[in-house]
Design a protein around this motif. Sequence first.
Motif, short mmCIF file in Angstrom:
data_model
loop_
_atom_site.label_atom_id
_atom_site.label_comp_id
_atom_site.label_asym_id
_atom_site.label_seq_id
_atom_site.Cartn_x
_atom_site.Cartn_y
_atom_site.Cartn_z
N GLY A 58 45.56 46.07 37.68
CA GLY A 58 46.74 46.55 36.98
C GLY A 58 47.83 45.49 36.89
O GLY A 58 47.55 44.30 36.79
N LEU A 59 49.07 45.91 36.98
CA LEU A 59 50.20 44.97 36.92
C LEU A 59 50.50 44.32 38.26
O LEU A 59 50.99 43.20 38.32
CB LEU A 59 51.47 45.70 36.45
CG LEU A 59 51.51 46.09 34.98
CD1 LEU A 59 52.75 46.93 34.70
CD2 LEU A 59 51.49 44.87 34.10
N HIS A 60 50.23 45.02 39.36
CA HIS A 60 50.66 44.55 40.68
C HIS A 60 49.53 44.08 41.59
O HIS A 60 49.77 43.68 42.71
CB HIS A 60 51.46 45.66 41.38
CG HIS A 60 52.62 46.13 40.57
ND1 HIS A 60 53.74 45.36 40.38
CD2 HIS A 60 52.81 47.26 39.87
CE1 HIS A 60 54.59 46.01 39.60
NE2 HIS A 60 54.05 47.18 39.27
N GLY A 61 48.31 44.18 41.14
CA GLY A 61 47.19 43.74 41.95
C GLY A 61 46.67 44.84 42.86
O GLY A 61 47.31 45.87 43.04
N LEU A 81 46.12 42.34 35.30
CA LEU A 81 47.19 41.33 35.29
C LEU A 81 47.56 40.88 36.69
O LEU A 81 48.11 39.80 36.88
CB LEU A 81 48.44 41.88 34.59
CG LEU A 81 48.30 42.11 33.09
CD1 LEU A 81 49.54 42.79 32.54
CD2 LEU A 81 48.06 40.80 32.37
N GLY A 82 47.31 41.71 37.70
CA GLY A 82 47.73 41.40 39.06
C GLY A 82 46.66 40.82 39.96
O GLY A 82 46.94 40.33 41.03
N GLY A 83 45.40 40.90 39.55
CA GLY A 83 44.31 40.37 40.36
C GLY A 83 43.81 41.35 41.41
O GLY A 83 44.49 42.30 41.76
N GLU A 101 30.46 44.28 41.01
CA GLU A 101 30.65 44.06 39.58
C GLU A 101 32.10 43.60 39.43
O GLU A 101 33.03 44.36 39.69
CB GLU A 101 30.42 45.40 38.87
CG GLU A 101 30.08 45.30 37.43
CD GLU A 101 29.75 46.68 36.87
OE1 GLU A 101 30.12 46.88 35.70
OE2 GLU A 101 29.16 47.53 37.56
N ALA A 102 32.30 42.33 39.06
CA ALA A 102 33.64 41.75 39.01
C ALA A 102 33.98 41.33 37.59
O ALA A 102 33.19 40.65 36.93
CB ALA A 102 33.72 40.55 39.95
N TYR A 103 35.15 41.72 37.16
CA TYR A 103 35.66 41.35 35.85
C TYR A 103 37.00 40.65 36.06
O TYR A 103 37.99 41.29 36.40
CB TYR A 103 35.82 42.58 34.95
CG TYR A 103 34.51 43.30 34.75
CD1 TYR A 103 33.60 42.83 33.81
CD2 TYR A 103 34.16 44.39 35.53
CE1 TYR A 103 32.37 43.46 33.63
CE2 TYR A 103 32.93 45.01 35.36
CZ TYR A 103 32.05 44.55 34.41
OH TYR A 103 30.83 45.17 34.24
N GLY A 104 37.02 39.32 35.87
CA GLY A 104 38.21 38.53 36.16
C GLY A 104 39.42 38.91 35.34
O GLY A 104 40.54 38.85 35.81
N GLU A 105 39.20 39.31 34.11
CA GLU A 105 40.28 39.68 33.19
C GLU A 105 41.37 38.61 33.23
O GLU A 105 41.07 37.43 33.15
CB GLU A 105 40.75 41.10 33.46
CG GLU A 105 39.64 42.11 33.17
CD GLU A 105 39.93 43.53 33.60
OE1 GLU A 105 40.96 43.80 34.23
OE2 GLU A 105 39.09 44.39 33.30
N MET A 106 42.64 38.97 33.36
CA MET A 106 43.72 37.98 33.27
C MET A 106 43.99 37.23 34.58
O MET A 106 44.23 36.04 34.57
CB MET A 106 45.02 38.66 32.82
CG MET A 106 44.94 39.24 31.42
SD MET A 106 44.53 38.03 30.15
CE MET A 106 46.03 37.09 30.11
N SER A 107 43.96 37.92 35.72
CA SER A 107 44.36 37.28 36.98
C SER A 107 43.22 37.01 37.94
O SER A 107 43.44 36.44 39.00
CB SER A 107 45.42 38.13 37.69
OG SER A 107 46.62 38.08 36.97
N GLY A 108 42.05 37.45 37.65
CA GLY A 108 40.90 37.09 38.47
C GLY A 108 40.59 38.03 39.62
O GLY A 108 41.37 38.92 39.96
N VAL A 109 39.43 37.79 40.20
CA VAL A 109 38.93 38.56 41.33
C VAL A 109 38.48 37.57 42.40
O VAL A 109 37.79 36.60 42.10
CB VAL A 109 37.75 39.47 40.92
CG1 VAL A 109 37.13 40.15 42.14
CG2 VAL A 109 38.17 40.50 39.89
N THR A 110 38.89 37.82 43.64
CA THR A 110 38.45 37.01 44.78
C THR A 110 37.67 37.90 45.74
O THR A 110 38.13 38.98 46.10
CB THR A 110 39.66 36.40 45.53
OG1 THR A 110 40.39 35.58 44.61
CG2 THR A 110 39.21 35.57 46.72
N ILE A 111 36.49 37.44 46.14
CA ILE A 111 35.63 38.18 47.05
C ILE A 111 35.41 37.30 48.28
O ILE A 111 34.99 36.14 48.15
CB ILE A 111 34.28 38.53 46.39
CG1 ILE A 111 34.54 39.36 45.12
CG2 ILE A 111 33.37 39.26 47.35
CD1 ILE A 111 33.49 39.17 44.07
#
Length: 177
Positions: A58-61, A81-83, A101-111
């Motif tokens: 979302g906006l805030h992660g 937007l928030g990661g 299942e990770a979708y980076g979208e705008m701010s990304g995903v960290t695992i």
Amino acid sequence: MEQLRDAAAEGRIDFEELDTRLEQALNSKTHAELAVLTADLPRSDTAAGQPPLVLKGGLHGASRGPGRWEVPGHVIAHGGLGGVKVDFTRVECRLTEVTVEAYGEMSGVTIVIPDGWAADTSGMDPAFGGLTDKTTPDRLPGTPLIRLAGSGGTGGVVIRHPNRRERRKLERNPAQG
């Protein structure tokens, strides 16, 4: 079609089989023809009554962990937007495989996965944001394999072991959960 996509994301069918079945689904004229396309799929954790964990930046992660939490067989992370950060370092996981299942979208995903766990990133589409795999292939017996699927989007997806700061925190509070 959603059941077929989920099966592919969870590694229950490969992507070639997904394409074939999706084409058959689009050409189906009856519910019976559609039912045949999913009748032989291996059961997933979701089918066994365990819903996937869904995290939306979302906006805030959003984040899950570091702490004790029950790991389902399927985790879905949308960076938004928030990661999103998914931290497996304090979990006790009895599963042999976990699909993330990770979708980076705008701010990304960290695992973040513990030492001794391994990752299979072959199901990932790096897209524009890319995929960074900083894990080692040294999987210890009895530890899960993280099967990564999805897309890097513009924010990218990173899978790694704990960094120095996280390691110090783990060492200072070994029993924290």
